[in-house]
Design a protein around this motif. Structure first.
Motif, PDB file in Angstrom:
ATOM      1  N   ILE A 168      30.843  -3.002 -39.884  1.00  0.00           N
ATOM      2  CA  ILE A 168      31.419  -4.229 -39.308  1.00  0.00           C
ATOM      3  C   ILE A 168      32.839  -3.836 -38.788  1.00  0.00           C
ATOM      4  O   ILE A 168      33.097  -3.917 -37.598  1.00  0.00           O
ATOM      5  CB  ILE A 168      31.463  -5.470 -40.218  1.00  0.00           C
ATOM      6  N   LYS A 169      33.582  -3.005 -39.663  1.00  0.00           N
ATOM      7  CA  LYS A 169      35.030  -2.561 -39.734  1.00  0.00           C
ATOM      8  C   LYS A 169      35.068  -1.302 -38.747  1.00  0.00           C
ATOM      9  O   LYS A 169      35.685  -1.105 -37.766  1.00  0.00           O
ATOM     10  CB  LYS A 169      35.482  -2.416 -40.811  1.00  0.00           C
ATOM     11  N   GLU A 170      33.980  -0.579 -38.926  1.00  0.00           N
ATOM     12  CA  GLU A 170      34.278   0.803 -38.383  1.00  0.00           C
ATOM     13  C   GLU A 170      33.625   0.701 -36.726  1.00  0.00           C
ATOM     14  O   GLU A 170      34.144   1.600 -35.725  1.00  0.00           O
ATOM     15  CB  GLU A 170      33.074   1.613 -38.867  1.00  0.00           C
ATOM     16  N   THR A 171      32.910  -0.210 -36.355  1.00  0.00           N
ATOM     17  CA  THR A 171      32.661  -0.543 -34.954  1.00  0.00           C
ATOM     18  C   THR A 171      33.949  -0.605 -34.086  1.00  0.00           C
ATOM     19  O   THR A 171      33.749  -0.822 -32.828  1.00  0.00           O
ATOM     20  CB  THR A 171      31.715  -1.694 -34.848  1.00  0.00           C
ATOM     21  N   SER A 172      34.829  -0.983 -34.627  1.00  0.00           N
ATOM     22  CA  SER A 172      36.152  -1.100 -33.946  1.00  0.00           C
ATOM     23  C   SER A 172      36.532   0.068 -33.116  1.00  0.00           C
ATOM     24  O   SER A 172      37.193  -0.179 -32.196  1.00  0.00           O
ATOM     25  CB  SER A 172      37.300  -1.730 -34.941  1.00  0.00           C
ATOM     26  N   VAL A 173      36.227   1.279 -33.730  1.00  0.00           N
ATOM     27  CA  VAL A 173      36.439   2.279 -32.562  1.00  0.00           C
ATOM     28  C   VAL A 173      35.790   2.472 -31.531  1.00  0.00           C
ATOM     29  O   VAL A 173      36.522   3.205 -30.525  1.00  0.00           O
ATOM     30  CB  VAL A 173      36.172   3.839 -33.729  1.00  0.00           C
TER      31      VAL A 173
END
Length: 229
Positions: A168-173
């Motif tokens: 969920i957090k890594e998709t920010s990239v």
């Protein structure tokens, strides 16, 4: 500190959060498929297949996800175009081909980590389980499919839950390639309102809400599976 801009720009955050969750689910689904495949290859007796799996896992885990996304998006898509899916385009609100490129990159990255999680889960199962299955007349592949892997997935559920929260957090990239997810929504609102702080706070609060809810749901699923044992 004022958040009055949400009256006008709340939709960006809603759409960004929806796309973040969708991107995470797609990436994790295909990441689990890739992870299972490469975990089995790494445990294979065939040295060539084992080396392929090791190379994939080590290369993906040894390079930043941002570089992987940019290689896939700016390099691979020059030769292979991701098709647009009309239903998905309607759901996310723009051309889905870029969205699928980002999802593919995140799934490939996740697959390497899931492969190691699954491998550890399989190796945690007693060898007696395989021997018992073989004694009942199951082939090695059937024993792995019907006996070992289902038990392994129960053991690794907490780790897969953590992988989901991490994704969920890594998709920010993927915002670097213009995909409209939550971080990109925050950037758009920041540019439109000329506020450098408040739009990011809103994005952070939404991220926390999503990850906290996901963690609680995973915990609930773990408890229910323990009761069913």
């Amino acid at each position: 500190m004022s958040f009055l801009f949400l009256d006008k720009y709340a939709w960006y955050y809603i759409n960004g959060a929806k796309n973040t969750i969708l991107l995470t689910c797609i990436a994790l689904f295909f990441g689990i498929i890739l992870g299972l495949m490469f975990a089995l290859l790494r445990l294979s007796d065939n040295k060539a297949l084992k080396y392929v799996a090791v190379a994939y896992i080590e290369i993906i885990r040894g390079t930043p996800i941002l570089i992987q996304i940019m290689i896939l998006y700016f390099g691979v898509t020059q030769y292979i175009s991701f098709p647009e899916i009309p239903a998905l385009s309607k759901l996310i609100g723009y051309d889905s081909s870029d969205f699928m490129a980002g999802a593919a990159a995140v799934a490939i990255n996740s697959g390497a980590y899931v492969a190691e999680i699954i491998r550890a889960g399989i190796q945690s199962i007693s060898k007696g389980q395989m021997e018992a299955a073989r004694s009942l007349g199951l082939t090695k592949s059937m024993a792995m499919r019907y006996v070992i892997v289902p038990q392994a997935f129960k053991n690794i559920l907490p780790a897969l839950g953590n992988e989901f929260v991490t994704l969920i957090k890594e998709t920010s990239v993927v915002s670097v390639i213009g995909i409209m997810e939550l971080t990109k929504a925050g950037d758009i609102v920041r540019g439109a309102t000329a506020k450098g702080f408040e739009p990011l706070i809103v994005a952070a609060v939404i991220y926390f809400s999503i990850t906290f809810t996901a963690s609680k749901l995973v915990g609930l699923l773990e408890r229910r599976m323990r009761v069913s044992d």
